[in-house]
Design a protein around this motif. Structure first.
Motif, PDB file in Angstrom:
ATOM      1  N   GLY A  24     -26.109 -11.305 -97.551  1.00 57.89           N
ATOM      2  CA  GLY A  24     -26.253 -11.635 -98.982  1.00 57.89           C
ATOM      3  C   GLY A  24     -27.535 -11.926 -99.667  1.00 57.89           C
ATOM      4  O   GLY A  24     -28.143 -11.537-100.560  1.00 57.89           O
ATOM      5  N   GLY A  25     -28.034 -13.066 -98.951  1.00 51.37           N
ATOM      6  CA  GLY A  25     -29.265 -13.860 -99.367  1.00 51.37           C
ATOM      7  C   GLY A  25     -30.510 -12.874 -98.896  1.00 51.37           C
ATOM      8  O   GLY A  25     -31.306 -12.942-100.100  1.00 51.37           O
ATOM      9  N   GLN A  62     -28.605 -16.890 -93.507  1.00 55.46           N
ATOM     10  CA  GLN A  62     -27.337 -17.074 -92.746  1.00 55.46           C
ATOM     11  C   GLN A  62     -26.772 -15.864 -92.745  1.00 55.46           C
ATOM     12  O   GLN A  62     -25.818 -15.384 -92.018  1.00 55.46           O
ATOM     13  N   ASP A  63     -26.560 -15.160 -93.781  1.00 52.70           N
ATOM     14  CA  ASP A  63     -25.924 -13.665 -94.090  1.00 52.70           C
ATOM     15  C   ASP A  63     -26.906 -12.826 -94.841  1.00 52.70           C
ATOM     16  O   ASP A  63     -27.855 -13.042 -95.440  1.00 52.70           O
ATOM     17  N   GLY A  90     -32.502 -25.531 -96.139  1.00 52.89           N
ATOM     18  CA  GLY A  90     -31.437 -25.587 -97.294  1.00 52.89           C
ATOM     19  C   GLY A  90     -30.278 -24.619 -96.880  1.00 52.89           C
ATOM     20  O   GLY A  90     -30.123 -23.921 -95.949  1.00 52.89           O
ATOM     21  N   SER A  91     -29.249 -24.544 -98.024  1.00 49.54           N
ATOM     22  CA  SER A  91     -28.281 -23.671 -97.854  1.00 49.54           C
ATOM     23  C   SER A  91     -28.706 -22.259 -98.096  1.00 49.54           C
ATOM     24  O   SER A  91     -29.612 -22.028 -98.744  1.00 49.54           O
ATOM     25  N   THR A  92     -28.312 -21.081 -97.587  1.00 52.03           N
ATOM     26  CA  THR A  92     -28.864 -19.761 -97.886  1.00 52.03           C
ATOM     27  C   THR A  92     -28.830 -19.343 -99.414  1.00 52.03           C
ATOM     28  O   THR A  92     -30.057 -19.036 -99.968  1.00 52.03           O
ATOM     29  N   PRO A  93     -27.949 -19.713-100.300  1.00 48.72           N
ATOM     30  CA  PRO A  93     -27.846 -19.383-101.731  1.00 48.72           C
ATOM     31  C   PRO A  93     -29.175 -20.240-102.321  1.00 48.72           C
ATOM     32  O   PRO A  93     -29.799 -19.526-103.051  1.00 48.72           O
ATOM     33  N   GLU A  94     -29.293 -21.437-101.798  1.00 44.01           N
ATOM     34  CA  GLU A  94     -30.221 -22.355-102.527  1.00 44.01           C
ATOM     35  C   GLU A  94     -31.622 -22.110-102.163  1.00 44.01           C
ATOM     36  O   GLU A  94     -32.498 -21.782-102.853  1.00 44.01           O
ATOM     37  N   ILE A  95     -31.785 -21.589-100.802  1.00 43.88           N
ATOM     38  CA  ILE A  95     -33.068 -21.060-100.561  1.00 43.88           C
ATOM     39  C   ILE A  95     -33.482 -19.550-100.897  1.00 43.88           C
ATOM     40  O   ILE A  95     -34.480 -19.381-101.576  1.00 43.88           O
ATOM     41  N   ALA A  96     -32.391 -18.919-101.204  1.00 39.69           N
ATOM     42  CA  ALA A  96     -32.694 -17.608-101.936  1.00 39.69           C
ATOM     43  C   ALA A  96     -33.197 -17.940-103.312  1.00 39.69           C
ATOM     44  O   ALA A  96     -34.056 -17.188-103.800  1.00 39.69           O
ATOM     45  N   ALA A  97     -32.276 -18.771-103.795  1.00 42.90           N
ATOM     46  CA  ALA A  97     -32.725 -19.028-105.451  1.00 42.90           C
ATOM     47  C   ALA A  97     -34.230 -19.568-105.473  1.00 42.90           C
ATOM     48  O   ALA A  97     -34.908 -19.203-106.288  1.00 42.90           O
ATOM     49  N   THR A  98     -34.526 -20.328-104.440  1.00 42.87           N
ATOM     50  CA  THR A  98     -35.826 -20.941-104.461  1.00 42.87           C
ATOM     51  C   THR A  98     -37.012 -19.673-104.304  1.00 42.87           C
ATOM     52  O   THR A  98     -37.823 -19.649-105.013  1.00 42.87           O
TER      53      THR A  98
END
Lengths: 356, 532
Positions: free
Chosen positions: A108-109, A105-106, A81-89
């Motif tokens: 932040g996550g 990816q970065d 997934g994208s990093t924000p989506e996966i982090a939220a998951t």
């Protein structure tokens, strides 16, 4: 025929009721059967498995995972997934998350996950394999591949010698209407975060406002921004170094964009990393260690430099073709863990009126 | 002895319908409950965010885009439906099959294709530059680009809704109007148009909410709407703020639902004769049949042929550059499997709600039917995170199974099935069911032998709508599918996000092909049945 159809529908409805409001059991049976088929080895050989959540797309990760599976005999299942989506998951899953490793990816996550206390500290042995500037100083995660911010320029319109060596200079009026950027993009946010650390809030805000006043073309992501440079929509764009090579591969040498590395120092040429962390509640601790160690091994590092045109994080591996070595770039020493304050950056960009 | 008569009071069909509808609606409320739980911590910032002029501006932009797309879709869909189903125009059969087809194009890829073809420096400009030295084309970005793109991608929702009505409408009324001296034009406005109102409402609502929840197309067209604001919050890892903003989107949805309710409040729309489904006498448009056919052709060219051609071009360019294109059979199977199950279960859960809403009109059935839409405008990522939250905490055995992905699709796409089935049912005269009841049929028998068979066209087209949407859905698929489960949509995403366009072309074309097949079959058989 109609009768059969009705019986079928009635039958399904009854099954559905039995399944209550969670899910029809019929679907669940097929579901778990297929799931088991898809991840069969996971169920049988528990010790030889690993679950990776990847914030980076499978196009870049899958070949490496295949190599790892072959070499280590560990079966890896990946959620992409994208990093924000996966982090939220992961944040929603909390301590029950099935993930062993988060490949982001970065920073932040990774920072968001670390802040929630979901990561296990990495061993010194692992951390010491990479150059000091790529380690998170709280030991929560480690960088595995680097990319730099660059200025992509159109080869018809710009002579590379005429480009400034410092990103600060792009606020000058001569650049009005000629810049492309992707202010909602995570890499851009990382650069602005670095600016806040190095320049302070006020100067950063002024820079963002200065660029904004130059009426830049807004792109969603780095890729389209590089494309915009090549087809002349903008003269320059603030992007990451590695997108260019993909376009060159697909379009050949006639593609009219090239990278300009900002050698003047400062956040304009900052180095960003993709990193990996070990989820502390994962079930396959040893395999997670093996995987993270593999990511910083010479093999994997050479994969990153060759296949994704990224910078290695270990000594003894050459930078990607066509990119200067890191010491030539005069990169500011920024503590990677500090880059996780994405929220402050979002607020600053909102204040400047650049994003909502 | 029929089953339902042996259990008279205990489990009457009626109770069964109500229970099923209640459970379905409760499940649909889960995302909203999640948003309240998750957003609670940020409730204080809600006012602060909403008071920012930039947020209000975004809200205004979102609403104006939604209204523009809905109006434009109606303006395209009504003539398309009337020309292809009622008028004798050249290539009519071809247009019948092709006009709803843009539905198979995912918005995140469709918008990319338009930019790459018609953008200021797109393929069109490149060919014009070679021929005439044209240096750039006018910008297509912003409001107009987003409106045109979303309209071309979503007008089929309205078209299919109108089509369903026109096919079931007894052409005798229109023919009578014409035999009494009305010309084609005034018979359309005086007879056909008023009868189309409920389906225009349903189609329009689906289009409006499609525009409201879209993220892919507006992002590529550089037109920030409310979904962009929500995504920005996720990008800065602020789930709480994202949730509270998503609730604003829910309020907007309720507003549009309220407007739609106005279109079908007053009248009954059923016909006195039961059937009505026969081939009408086609209207001879005279010289106007040529422009009419040309109009259909122009819409198809813009909405279908152009995107498909660009995809083909990407594919060829990639193949020439020897980009590796992996085999896609298992991805195709996964997509079809998950979407097929979504189609089946969505229809099953939609039926009780639709039947109750039409046949037992009261405030509760009405509320149930309206509530199905409440989560429809939420971006897939929000619904996915809600299911993750409830799944892992309360039903862990269910978590990361295929069933969970299917449930996600059911929640996201149920209104498409409810809307289609409901508007079909509105046209079936309750006399038919009453007659069966008078002949001593049990309520269960009435539903199975009369209602469901008559509803079949609505069930099939509602199901296919859901199938197509599930094939295209991206964030929910990424986050909810079982570990390691990849579909065509996820494969398109992973290539596009890293700028490997050629690799994206193959799965994108496959999504379009696999989706067009059932749609084409549906249109073909419906048409053939009528021609007999």
């Amino acid at each position: 025929m109609i009768r059969k159809f009705s019986t079928l529908l009635a039958g399904i409805s009854i099954l559905a009721i039995a399944g209550c409001n969670t899910a029809p059991p019929a679907s669940n049976e097929t579901g778990s059967a297929d799931n088991a088929a898809a991840t069969a080895p996971v169920a049988t050989e528990k010790t030889d498995t690993l679950v990776v959540y990847s914030g980076r797309s499978d196009k870049l990760v899958d070949p490496l995972i295949k190599k790892f599976e072959k070499e280590k005999g560990i079966k890896v299942t990946v959620k992409y997934g994208s990093t924000p989506e996966i982090a939220a998951t992961i944040l929603e899953e909390g301590e029950k998350s099935p993930a062993d490793v988060f490949f982001a990816q970065d920073p932040g996550g990774l920072g968001a996950i670390a802040k929630a206390g979901l990561l296990a500290p990495l061993s010194d042995e692992t951390l010491e394999k990479v150059q000091p500037q790529f380690r998170a100083d709280d030991k929560q995660w480690v960088g595995v591949a680097g990319r730099t911010r660059v200025v992509a320029y159109n080869t018809d319109k710009i002579k590379p010698e005429s480009l400034p060596a410092d990103i600060a200079d792009f606020t000058k009026p001569e650049w009005k209407g000629r810049i492309g950027w992707a202010p909602a993009n995570a890499s851009f946010h990382a650069m602005v975060t670095a600016m806040r650390i190095e320049w302070g809030e006020e100067r950063t805000l002024n820079w963002v406002k200065g660029i904004h006043a130059n009426k830049p073309v807004v792109y969603k992501r780095n890729g389209p921004a590089v494309e915009g440079v090549a087809n002349g929509e903008v003269d320059v764009a603030f992007v990451n170094n590695y997108y260019l090579y993909r376009y060159l591969k697909e379009h050949g040498e006639k593609f009219k964009a090239r990278n300009h590395f900002l050698t003047g120092g400062g956040p304009g040429s900052m180095l960003m990393v993709a990193g990996a962390g070990h989820l502390k509640n994962g079930k396959n601790t040893a395999n997670a260690q093996t995987f993270i160690d593999y990511l910083v091994s010479k093999d994997a590092q050479e994969y990153f430099t060759k296949e994704t045109s990224e910078y290695p994080v270990v000594d003894g591996v050459a930078p990607p073709k066509g990119a200067p070595t890191l010491d030539k770039l005069n990169i500011a020493k920024i503590n990677l863990s500090d880059l996780s304050d994405v929220e402050g950056t979002t607020k600053l960009l909102q204040k400047a009126g650049v994003i909502e | 002895m029929p089953f339902s008569q042996r259990l008279p009071r205990l489990l009457s069909v009626n109770t069964l319908l109500w229970v099923l509808a209640f459970l379905t609606v409760s499940t649909l409320m889960l995302p909203l409950l999640y948003l309240v739980i998750r957003g609670w911590d940020s409730r204080a910032t809600l006012l602060e965010v909403l008071a920012r002029p930039s947020s209000l501006f975004t809200l205004w932009r979102t609403i104006s885009l939604t209204v523009a797309v809905t109006a434009a879709s109606t303006a395209i869909a009504v003539p398309l439906a009337w020309f292809t189903l009622r008028c004798d125009i050249p290539l009519r059969k071809l247009w019948i099959i092709l006009t709803p087809m843009p539905l198979v194009i995912p918005s995140y890829i469709g918008a990319y294709l338009y930019v790459s073809a018609l953008g200021p420096y797109g393929l069109l400009q490149k060919s014009l530059e070679q021929a005439f030295g044209l240096e750039r084309l006018p910008s297509i970005y912003g409001f107009w680009g987003a409106t045109v793109t979303l309209t071309l991608l979503s007008y089929p929702y309205t078209l299919l809704a109108i089509r369903g009505t026109l096919l079931r409408l007894d052409p005798a009324q229109e023919e009578a109007a014409r035999s009494l001296g009305s010309d084609a034009w005034s018979s359309f406005w005086r007879v056909t148009w008023p009868l189309l109102r409920p389906s225009l409402g349903v189609g329009g609502l689906l289009v409006a909410l499609y525009a409201l929840r879209d993220f892919g197309a507006v992002a590529i067209m550089r037109y920030d709407t409310f979904t962009s604001v929500i995504y920005n919050q996720y990008s800065s890892f602020n789930r709480s703020q994202a949730s509270i903003l998503a609730l604003v989107l829910v309020v907007l949805t309720l507003f549009f639902i309220f407007i739609e309710a106005k279109t079908h409040r007053k009248a009954d729309f059923f016909q006195n004769e039961g059937g009505g489904a026969r081939q009408p006498q086609l209207i001879d448009l005279g010289i106007w049949r040529w422009p009419a056919s040309l109009f259909c052709g122009a819409v198809i060219t813009a909405a279908l042929l152009l995107p498909a051609a660009v995809l083909g071009y990407w594919l060829v360019r990639g193949l020439l550059a020897q980009e590796a294109i992996s085999p896609l059979w298992s991805l195709t199977w996964n997509s079809v499997q998950a979407s097929g199950m979504a189609m089946l279960f969505t229809v099953v859960f939609a039926l009780p709600i639709a039947i109750l809403a039409v046949r037992q009109k009261n405030w509760l059935s009405h509320l149930f039917e309206r509530l199905t839409y409440s989560a429809y405008a939420l971006p897939g990522v929000v619904v996915a995170l809600a299911l993750i939250f409830f799944g892992i905490n309360y039903i862990p055995w269910f978590y990361q199974t295929l069933a969970m992905l299917v449930l996600g699709y059911v929640i996201l796409f149920l209104p498409q099935a409810v809307g289609t089935i409901r508007s079909t049912l509105l046209q079936i005269h309750p006399n038919l069911e009453d007659a069966a009841r008078n002949l001593q049929s049990s309520p269960g028998q009435v539903i199975c032998r009369i209602t469901l068979p008559l509803l079949r066209p609505g069930i099939v087209s509602g199901g296919i709508l859901v199938f197509l949407s599930a094939m295209k859905e991206l964030p929910a698929t990424l986050l909810l599918s079982p570990l390691g489960y990849q579909t065509l949509a996820t494969s398109v995403w992973s290539s596009v996000i890293e700028a490997y366009f050629a690799a994206a072309a193959a799965p994108a074309l496959l999504i379009m092909l696999t989706s067009s097949l059932p749609l084409a079959l549906l249109l073909f058989f419906e048409h053939r049945k009528l021609s007999k």
